[in-house]
Design a protein around this motif. Sequence first.
Motif, PDB file in Angstrom:
ATOM      1  N   LEU A  43       0.739  -1.180  -0.061  1.00 24.24           N
ATOM      2  CA  LEU A  43      -0.010  -0.022   0.085  1.00 24.24           C
ATOM      3  C   LEU A  43       0.813   1.166  -0.044  1.00 24.24           C
ATOM      4  CD1 LEU A  43      -2.930  -0.985   2.546  1.00 24.24           C
ATOM      5  CD2 LEU A  43      -3.045  -0.722  -0.015  1.00 24.24           C
ATOM      6  N   LEU A  44       2.140   1.096   0.127  1.00 26.74           N
ATOM      7  CA  LEU A  44       2.970   2.235   0.146  1.00 26.74           C
ATOM      8  C   LEU A  44       2.785   2.794  -1.254  1.00 26.74           C
ATOM      9  CD1 LEU A  44       5.110   3.880   1.876  1.00 26.74           C
ATOM     10  CD2 LEU A  44       6.936   2.568   0.774  1.00 26.74           C
ATOM     11  N   PRO A  45       2.761   4.207  -1.313  1.00 31.42           N
ATOM     12  CA  PRO A  45       2.636   4.920  -2.607  1.00 31.42           C
ATOM     13  C   PRO A  45       3.952   5.348  -3.176  1.00 31.42           C
ATOM     14  CG  PRO A  45       1.981   6.284  -0.883  1.00 31.42           C
ATOM     15  CD  PRO A  45       2.150   5.233  -0.322  1.00 31.42           C
ATOM     16  N   ALA A  46       4.683   4.324  -4.328  1.00 32.56           N
ATOM     17  CA  ALA A  46       5.943   4.562  -4.678  1.00 32.56           C
ATOM     18  C   ALA A  46       6.028   6.067  -5.481  1.00 32.56           C
ATOM     19  CB  ALA A  46       6.284   3.438  -5.493  1.00 32.56           C
ATOM     20  N   ARG A  47       5.013   6.490  -6.005  1.00 32.45           N
ATOM     21  CA  ARG A  47       4.864   7.823  -6.584  1.00 32.45           C
ATOM     22  C   ARG A  47       3.438   8.431  -6.287  1.00 32.45           C
ATOM     23  NH1 ARG A  47       2.512   7.327 -11.835  1.00 32.45           N
ATOM     24  NH2 ARG A  47       2.260   5.122 -12.537  1.00 32.45           N
ATOM     25  N   GLY A  48       3.589   9.752  -6.523  1.00 30.63           N
ATOM     26  CA  GLY A  48       2.011  10.473  -6.207  1.00 30.63           C
ATOM     27  C   GLY A  48       2.432  11.915  -6.612  1.00 30.63           C
ATOM     28  N   ASN A  49       1.235  12.337  -6.783  1.00 29.05           N
ATOM     29  CA  ASN A  49       1.021  13.943  -6.974  1.00 29.05           C
ATOM     30  C   ASN A  49      -0.064  14.424  -6.856  1.00 29.05           C
ATOM     31  OD1 ASN A  49      -0.013  12.815  -9.783  1.00 29.05           O
ATOM     32  ND2 ASN A  49      -0.236  15.018 -10.316  1.00 29.05           N
ATOM     33  N   LEU A  50      -0.291  15.691  -6.519  1.00 28.03           N
ATOM     34  CA  LEU A  50      -1.428  16.526  -6.212  1.00 28.03           C
ATOM     35  C   LEU A  50      -1.192  17.695  -6.803  1.00 28.03           C
ATOM     36  CD1 LEU A  50      -4.051  16.971  -4.706  1.00 28.03           C
ATOM     37  CD2 LEU A  50      -2.857  17.826  -2.662  1.00 28.03           C
ATOM     38  N   ALA A  51      -2.275  18.401  -7.752  1.00 25.63           N
ATOM     39  CA  ALA A  51      -2.187  19.507  -8.082  1.00 25.63           C
ATOM     40  C   ALA A  51      -3.339  20.300  -8.193  1.00 25.63           C
ATOM     41  CB  ALA A  51      -1.788  19.506  -9.691  1.00 25.63           C
ATOM     42  N   LEU A  52      -3.615  21.411  -7.341  1.00 29.47           N
ATOM     43  CA  LEU A  52      -4.552  22.045  -6.981  1.00 29.47           C
ATOM     44  C   LEU A  52      -4.821  23.563  -7.496  1.00 29.47           C
ATOM     45  CD1 LEU A  52      -5.141  21.141  -3.309  1.00 29.47           C
ATOM     46  CD2 LEU A  52      -6.367  20.114  -5.447  1.00 29.47           C
ATOM     47  N   THR A  53      -5.689  24.166  -7.966  1.00 30.57           N
ATOM     48  CA  THR A  53      -5.795  25.439  -8.513  1.00 30.57           C
ATOM     49  C   THR A  53      -7.114  26.069  -7.795  1.00 30.57           C
ATOM     50  OG1 THR A  53      -4.928  25.039 -10.635  1.00 30.57           O
ATOM     51  CG2 THR A  53      -6.069  27.090 -10.442  1.00 30.57           C
ATOM     52  N   LEU A  54      -6.872  27.218  -6.977  1.00 31.84           N
ATOM     53  CA  LEU A  54      -7.776  27.988  -6.498  1.00 31.84           C
ATOM     54  C   LEU A  54      -7.856  29.322  -7.302  1.00 31.84           C
ATOM     55  CD1 LEU A  54      -9.919  28.205  -4.140  1.00 31.84           C
ATOM     56  CD2 LEU A  54      -8.521  29.296  -2.723  1.00 31.84           C
ATOM     57  N   SER A  55      -9.022  29.664  -7.878  1.00 30.22           N
ATOM     58  CA  SER A  55      -9.070  30.840  -8.443  1.00 30.22           C
ATOM     59  C   SER A  55     -10.388  31.794  -8.163  1.00 30.22           C
ATOM     60  CB  SER A  55      -9.297  30.548  -9.951  1.00 30.22           C
ATOM     61  OG  SER A  55     -10.653  29.661 -10.413  1.00 30.22           O
ATOM     62  N   GLU A  56     -10.420  32.853  -8.567  1.00 30.54           N
ATOM     63  CA  GLU A  56     -11.141  34.021  -8.267  1.00 30.54           C
ATOM     64  C   GLU A  56     -11.311  34.473  -6.785  1.00 30.54           C
ATOM     65  OE1 GLU A  56     -13.594  35.200 -10.596  1.00 30.54           O
ATOM     66  OE2 GLU A  56     -12.491  33.988 -12.093  1.00 30.54           O
ATOM     67  N   VAL A  57     -10.043  34.362  -6.339  1.00 28.08           N
ATOM     68  CA  VAL A  57      -9.777  34.938  -4.858  1.00 28.08           C
ATOM     69  C   VAL A  57      -9.766  36.337  -4.909  1.00 28.08           C
ATOM     70  CG1 VAL A  57      -8.165  34.802  -2.915  1.00 28.08           C
ATOM     71  CG2 VAL A  57      -8.271  33.008  -4.651  1.00 28.08           C
ATOM     72  N   PRO A  58     -10.644  36.838  -4.208  1.00 28.28           N
ATOM     73  CA  PRO A  58     -10.879  38.284  -4.302  1.00 28.28           C
ATOM     74  C   PRO A  58      -9.644  39.032  -3.403  1.00 28.28           C
ATOM     75  CG  PRO A  58     -12.309  37.326  -2.444  1.00 28.28           C
ATOM     76  CD  PRO A  58     -11.499  36.164  -3.249  1.00 28.28           C
ATOM     77  N   THR A  59      -8.642  39.228  -3.816  1.00 31.43           N
ATOM     78  CA  THR A  59      -7.643  39.540  -3.109  1.00 31.43           C
ATOM     79  C   THR A  59      -7.557  41.306  -2.601  1.00 31.43           C
ATOM     80  OG1 THR A  59      -6.509  40.256  -5.460  1.00 31.43           O
ATOM     81  CG2 THR A  59      -5.702  38.071  -4.299  1.00 31.43           C
ATOM     82  N   ARG A  60      -8.031  42.161  -3.391  1.00 31.64           N
ATOM     83  CA  ARG A  60      -8.113  43.511  -3.039  1.00 31.64           C
ATOM     84  C   ARG A  60      -8.939  43.488  -1.722  1.00 31.64           C
ATOM     85  NH1 ARG A  60      -7.860  47.110  -8.369  1.00 31.64           N
ATOM     86  NH2 ARG A  60      -5.648  46.625  -9.175  1.00 31.64           N
ATOM     87  N   GLU A  61     -10.094  42.769  -1.597  1.00 30.66           N
ATOM     88  CA  GLU A  61     -11.113  42.802  -0.644  1.00 30.66           C
ATOM     89  C   GLU A  61     -10.487  42.406   0.408  1.00 30.66           C
ATOM     90  OE1 GLU A  61     -11.710  41.939  -3.664  1.00 30.66           O
ATOM     91  OE2 GLU A  61     -13.537  42.895  -4.391  1.00 30.66           O
ATOM     92  N   LEU A  62      -9.709  41.158   0.375  1.00 30.72           N
ATOM     93  CA  LEU A  62      -9.036  40.615   1.468  1.00 30.72           C
ATOM     94  C   LEU A  62      -8.040  41.585   2.297  1.00 30.72           C
ATOM     95  CD1 LEU A  62      -8.656  37.019   0.227  1.00 30.72           C
ATOM     96  CD2 LEU A  62     -10.395  37.766   1.971  1.00 30.72           C
ATOM     97  N   TRP A  63      -7.250  42.161   1.475  1.00 26.93           N
ATOM     98  CA  TRP A  63      -6.167  43.028   1.906  1.00 26.93           C
ATOM     99  C   TRP A  63      -7.013  44.037   2.858  1.00 26.93           C
ATOM    100  CZ3 TRP A  63      -1.178  42.040   2.279  1.00 26.93           C
ATOM    101  CH2 TRP A  63      -0.447  41.448   1.322  1.00 26.93           C
ATOM    102  N   GLN A  64      -7.888  44.654   2.174  1.00 26.41           N
ATOM    103  CA  GLN A  64      -8.555  45.725   2.772  1.00 26.41           C
ATOM    104  C   GLN A  64      -9.337  45.446   3.924  1.00 26.41           C
ATOM    105  OE1 GLN A  64      -8.668  48.910   1.399  1.00 26.41           O
ATOM    106  NE2 GLN A  64      -9.809  49.788   3.049  1.00 26.41           N
TER     107      GLN A  64
END
Length: 454
Positions: free
Chosen positions: A374-395
């Motif tokens: 069961l040991l994963p000899a190889r693996g990968n995870l690729a995530l994308t989070l979009s539409e993040v309201p950056t200016r509102e969060l800074w403010q």
Amino acid sequence: MMGRRWISSQVLKPILAAGGGVALLLLAACGDEAAEEQGNAESNTVETQAVATLDPARAAAIQQGIEDFLVLVEGPLEQRIVHHGAVKVTAGSDAYDVTIEGVEIGVKGGDRMDVGTITYRLAPQGEDRYLASQLGHAPRLPVLDASGKETGSLALKTKSFTGEWSNDLQAFLALDWQVSDIVAADSEASGGRFTASAMSSSLNSTDKGSGLYDQAGQFALSGFSAREKAGGTLDIGRISGSVAMTGVKLKDYMAKTRELQALMAELSDAGGSAGTAVTATPPAGLEPAQAQRLGEMIKGMSGLIAGTRYSVDVDTVTFKEPDSREAFRLQTGNLAVAFAGLDAEKATVTLGIGHDGLVVEDPELAQIPLFQKLLPARGNLALTLSEVPTRELWQLIGDQFPMLVAGDQSQTEAAIGVMFIAMQQLLQEAPMKLSVDPSGLHAEILQADASGAF
């Protein structure tokens, strides 16, 4: 067993201190923006040409700038890790000779690395650029305990150090540091030993016009080996990392960074003088004006950088027990995080992590049924989070920050509640999107794959 403590803190302290502390002092050669001439882009081998007759009177301004900058980057006295003695700058025929004496790295009253004296030459190149050459430092740096007894040492050889410093921007535009023959060791024969064949770090900048720059930095450590007689050996063929920033308003960014450093030093000094514990984070109960300044700084960081990317890669990682049995092997591993659109209304965050060639041979784990299958000899995870309201969060964060650090607990709790409600409303009005690019884990009897949008 693989999990035992196999390397002493005496080995780790020298190399960690040297990597950051020595580089910090070399950077400090540039001095502070309060001096008009200082600037530094360091080198062992770079050839320089004088563009004008050097004014001896400028040496005093450069020296004061270096002193001011060292005080700023070293921080409050009670929590200072890097220490220095006298700074001397003299004008030569074609460059300024700089000497920083009594350099030490370590916490007050604890173990410290005696770096000694650092020397180099600063040569002006045009109106706003400086080069440094003939970098000098001791080839062996002893580590001393509080009583002055030598407990370990770090040896390293600087092969070259080149760069380009902009005095107007107060930033490096280019940098290339090459080091070889790295050895950190305990004084006791039974202690640990750390070696690396080479280390390199570099920085490159591209002027995009209108005050914007793209910057990319790389770091690599090759032939790494850390061992202790009673604990085994960790070998890593290569560790590398990179940092990239795009669309940087470099002059504004450096000014904000220095403003924040100065305020944090002011807060820490105030905390220390009041007899309270000195920490690297803002203490509770700031003066209203100080909290307001921090809040405005947070909001002011918005839009200074368009995007950033960080990555770390390792190749050929192995761990061997004292009996030379290989208990762990990883052929490759990687981690990458990127932020794009930080200067826009919406931003995108990506995360990637992966590995290949994972092998674990541990007697205790081997007793677990199906562990190896069961040991994963190889693996990968690729995530994308979009539409993040950056200016509102800074403010939002900047507006509520003064209340978050208020001495009144009820005000702090109220600010947290306001932020939570505002965050919920913001995400309802502008929901973020999460997507998973083709990812998975692959073991002998298990294949798990995932992808899609959420």
